[in-house]
Design a protein around this motif. Structure first.
Motif, PDB file in Angstrom:
ATOM      1  N   ARG A   1      18.392 -44.044  20.950  1.00 60.17           N
ATOM      2  CA  ARG A   1      18.756 -43.605  22.296  1.00 60.17           C
ATOM      3  C   ARG A   1      19.236 -42.160  22.273  1.00 60.17           C
ATOM      4  O   ARG A   1      19.727 -41.655  21.276  1.00 60.17           O
ATOM      5  N   LYS A   2      19.112 -41.518  23.462  1.00 58.79           N
ATOM      6  CA  LYS A   2      19.716 -40.194  23.617  1.00 58.79           C
ATOM      7  C   LYS A   2      21.207 -40.393  23.807  1.00 58.79           C
ATOM      8  O   LYS A   2      21.630 -41.371  24.428  1.00 58.79           O
ATOM      9  N   TYR A   3      21.992 -39.490  23.303  1.00 55.59           N
ATOM     10  CA  TYR A   3      23.432 -39.624  23.480  1.00 55.59           C
ATOM     11  C   TYR A   3      24.090 -38.260  23.612  1.00 55.59           C
ATOM     12  O   TYR A   3      23.480 -37.214  23.363  1.00 55.59           O
ATOM     13  N   LYS A   4      25.362 -38.290  24.044  1.00 55.80           N
ATOM     14  CA  LYS A   4      26.136 -37.060  24.184  1.00 55.80           C
ATOM     15  C   LYS A   4      27.572 -37.342  23.760  1.00 55.80           C
ATOM     16  O   LYS A   4      27.960 -38.515  23.647  1.00 55.80           O
ATOM     17  N   THR A   5      28.324 -36.271  23.519  1.00 51.49           N
ATOM     18  CA  THR A   5      29.759 -36.444  23.305  1.00 51.49           C
ATOM     19  C   THR A   5      30.465 -35.679  24.414  1.00 51.49           C
ATOM     20  O   THR A   5      29.844 -34.874  25.116  1.00 51.49           O
ATOM     21  N   LEU A   6      31.760 -35.922  24.580  1.00 56.54           N
ATOM     22  CA  LEU A   6      32.502 -35.236  25.636  1.00 56.54           C
ATOM     23  C   LEU A   6      33.106 -33.935  25.088  1.00 56.54           C
ATOM     24  O   LEU A   6      33.593 -33.907  23.957  1.00 56.54           O
ATOM     25  N   ALA A   7      33.070 -32.918  25.907  1.00 58.25           N
ATOM     26  CA  ALA A   7      33.635 -31.603  25.571  1.00 58.25           C
ATOM     27  C   ALA A   7      33.295 -31.150  24.141  1.00 58.25           C
ATOM     28  O   ALA A   7      34.194 -30.837  23.359  1.00 58.25           O
ATOM     29  N   PRO A   8      31.991 -31.147  23.790  1.00 58.79           N
ATOM     30  CA  PRO A   8      31.641 -30.716  22.428  1.00 58.79           C
ATOM     31  C   PRO A   8      32.052 -29.259  22.183  1.00 58.79           C
ATOM     32  O   PRO A   8      32.314 -28.869  21.047  1.00 58.79           O
ATOM     33  N   GLU A   9      32.141 -28.474  23.289  1.00 59.95           N
ATOM     34  CA  GLU A   9      32.490 -27.058  23.176  1.00 59.95           C
ATOM     35  C   GLU A   9      33.899 -26.846  22.639  1.00 59.95           C
ATOM     36  O   GLU A   9      34.240 -25.763  22.174  1.00 59.95           O
ATOM     37  N   ALA A  10      34.723 -27.908  22.669  1.00 64.02           N
ATOM     38  CA  ALA A  10      36.086 -27.767  22.142  1.00 64.02           C
ATOM     39  C   ALA A  10      36.085 -27.748  20.610  1.00 64.02           C
ATOM     40  O   ALA A  10      37.107 -27.448  19.993  1.00 64.02           O
ATOM     41  N   GLY A  11      34.948 -28.091  20.014  1.00 61.78           N
ATOM     42  CA  GLY A  11      34.824 -28.003  18.561  1.00 61.78           C
ATOM     43  C   GLY A  11      35.602 -29.047  17.798  1.00 61.78           C
ATOM     44  O   GLY A  11      35.890 -28.897  16.614  1.00 61.78           O
ATOM     45  N   THR A  12      35.937 -30.144  18.475  1.00 64.30           N
ATOM     46  CA  THR A  12      36.768 -31.156  17.822  1.00 64.30           C
ATOM     47  C   THR A  12      35.953 -32.179  17.030  1.00 64.30           C
ATOM     48  O   THR A  12      36.517 -33.019  16.346  1.00 64.30           O
ATOM     49  N   LYS A  13      34.625 -32.120  17.171  1.00 67.40           N
ATOM     50  CA  LYS A  13      33.721 -33.099  16.537  1.00 67.40           C
ATOM     51  C   LYS A  13      34.132 -34.540  16.882  1.00 67.40           C
ATOM     52  O   LYS A  13      34.523 -35.328  16.024  1.00 67.40           O
TER      53      LYS A  13
END
Lengths: 308, 177
Positions: B158-170
């Protein structure tokens, strides 16, 4: 309950009214006697029997002891029977004995079902679906699937559905649509502290176009008035959302409780039932339609008199 | 080992069973929560898009909350689970401010509390409470480094995303979209 006027008339015509409920709902205030019932998690109930695709039985057992003075309904029935000298119809001490007997007739027992919960059986009534070439007659006059219902024609009804336009809201009014929220079960969970943490009041969903027309803001409280002049007892929060059409408003059912004994639920939101004074009845099958009520907004507290 | 969770936004109905299960399992006081449900809507009627998702601590690989904790109360457990040792926490709230997901709260007993991925259950081989009660089975939990785990399997197709990836928290909560 919708159409309170008719309901109240029916209740007033009764000599004696007993209410069995798990919560101090509004109707308990009208009762001569209230028998507080424990919830489904605190009692044995009849077996659940599923005759469908995979036949199965399920046992419904208490998960906790009843709280306060609440009792299971089988206990109430048995005790009333004892008082009326009909106790011999209840030749057992606990309903679990009846369930155990039923289960033994089915080749299992309460002891086994306590570990299984659900027991599946083989189908005895043949295949679930028709196969090609099967000889089969439907239980209609023609033995076929009837798109033109000859039965309805015989009774003087339209054999084919004919479109009838539904009533439209008068100017300044909006169709009242109600539904459920997944965290609540009807109004019976409205007083549950965990679930009120998730949702403690309902909101009236209004399309942004309507909000603009009425200058209504998000989270503002308004009172609702329906086509028959019925005004909501409590105010309701406005939710401006594209998830509703501009000729309708929506609210979750089960809020706006007016019994103060419902300590958590009292006075939160508006009861949709209160505003449903027009219950439409299908002339053919008697089904009821309750989405033919229309409401308008009142932005200032209409005062006690308007609500009575 | 790397514990992670995948949550199917197409299957979530927003019932919040996960929230109540967590509150009950972890004795979260009334009015607080370690997980919650977010509803994001786009478009104008009738062309609407709706995403419903259950959110919680992302148990980030690069956790600002662990980095900024002055006492070391916020720390990583085995498998990357981020937890707070209550009796080492002074309740300063720096971690609450540092979290881009607003996943922590001040417990009335004076320490900061958050999702632990139900570490006490995971240690016994059980799933987190939220995962185990979900009526639509929209949450998958397990070891990302094990290709056969529920979470790895869920992410494979499946396609997926994470939240606020731009925060660099992994972050380690993956949303199937």
């Amino acid at each position: 309950m919708p159409d309170k006027t008719t309901l109240k008339k029916a209740m007033d015509a009764l000599d004696f009214m007993v209410v069995v409920d798990t919560m101090p709902m509004e109707i308990t205030g009208y009762a001569d006697v209230v028998l507080p019932e424990c919830t489904y998690l605190e009692r044995y109930d009849d077996l659940r029997v599923e005759p469908h695709r995979i036949p199965s039985i399920a046992v419904r057992m208490p998960a906790a002891k009843p709280k306060y003075d609440s009792m299971p309904s089988w206990w109430m029935a048995k005790k009333i029977a004892d008082k009326m000298d009909l106790g011999h119809y209840f030749p057992w001490d606990d309903y679990s004995e009846v369930i155990d007997w039923q289960l033994k007739e089915l080749g299992t027992s309460l002891e086994e079902m306590k570990t299984l919960g659900v027991k599946k059986f083989d189908r005895e009534s043949g295949a679930l679906y028709l196969r090609e070439g099967d000889d089969f007659e439907f239980s209609t006059n023609t033995g076929k699937i009837e798109l033109y219902a000859t039965d309805l024609a015989e009774h003087g009804f339209d054999p084919m559905p004919i479109y009838t336009a539904h009533p439209e809201p008068p100017s300044g009014f909006y169709r009242l649509i109600y539904g459920r929220a997944p965290m609540h079960t009807f109004s019976r969970t409205a007083n549950n502290p965990n679930l009120t943490d998730l949702m403690h009041e309902n909101a009236v969903w209004i399309n942004p176009k309507v909000a603009k027309l009425w200058s209504l803001k998000k989270d503002q409280y308004v009172w609702l008035k329906n086509q028959d002049g019925q005004v909501s007892t409590f105010p309701i929060k406005v939710r401006v959302t594209e998830r509703i059409r501009w000729d309708s408003v929506y609210m979750v059912h089960g809020f706006g409780h007016s019994n103060k004994n419902l300590k958590t639920a009292f006075g939160h939101g508006v009861s949709d039932s209160e505003l449903i004074t027009n219950v439409m009845i299908d002339p053919i099958m008697g089904g009821t339609g309750m989405r033919g009520n229309f409401i308008t907004f009142i932005t200032e507290d209409p005062g006690k008199e308007a609500k009575l | 080992m790397r514990y992670a969770m995948a949550i199917d936004t197409k299957k979530c109905v927003g019932c919040s069973d996960c929230v109540v299960a967590c509150q009950t399992e972890n004795n979260v006081p009334h009015g607080y929560c370690r997980d919650w449900v977010v509803e994001v809507m786009d478009g104008t009627y009738p062309n609407l898009e709706l995403e419903i998702r259950s959110e919680r601590c992302n148990h980030c690989d690069n956790s600002p909350c662990v980095r900024c904790c002055p006492t070391g109360a916020s720390h990583y457990e085995a498998g990357g689970i981020v937890t707070v040792t209550a009796n080492e926490c002074i309740g300063c709230g720096a971690c609450i401010e540092s979290c881009p997901y607003d996943a922590r709260y001040s417990h009335p007993d004076g320490y900061v509390d958050k999702c632990t991925f139900c570490l006490h259950r995971v240690e016994k081989g059980e799933k987190p409470a939220c995962v185990s009660v979900c009526p639509t089975n929209c949450m998958y939990f397990g070891d990302l480094e094990d290709p056969d785990s529920d979470v790895s399997q869920a992410l494979q197709n499946r396609k997926y995303k994470t939240l606020a990836p731009e925060a660099g928290t992994k972050p380690q909560i993956y949303y199937l979209i």
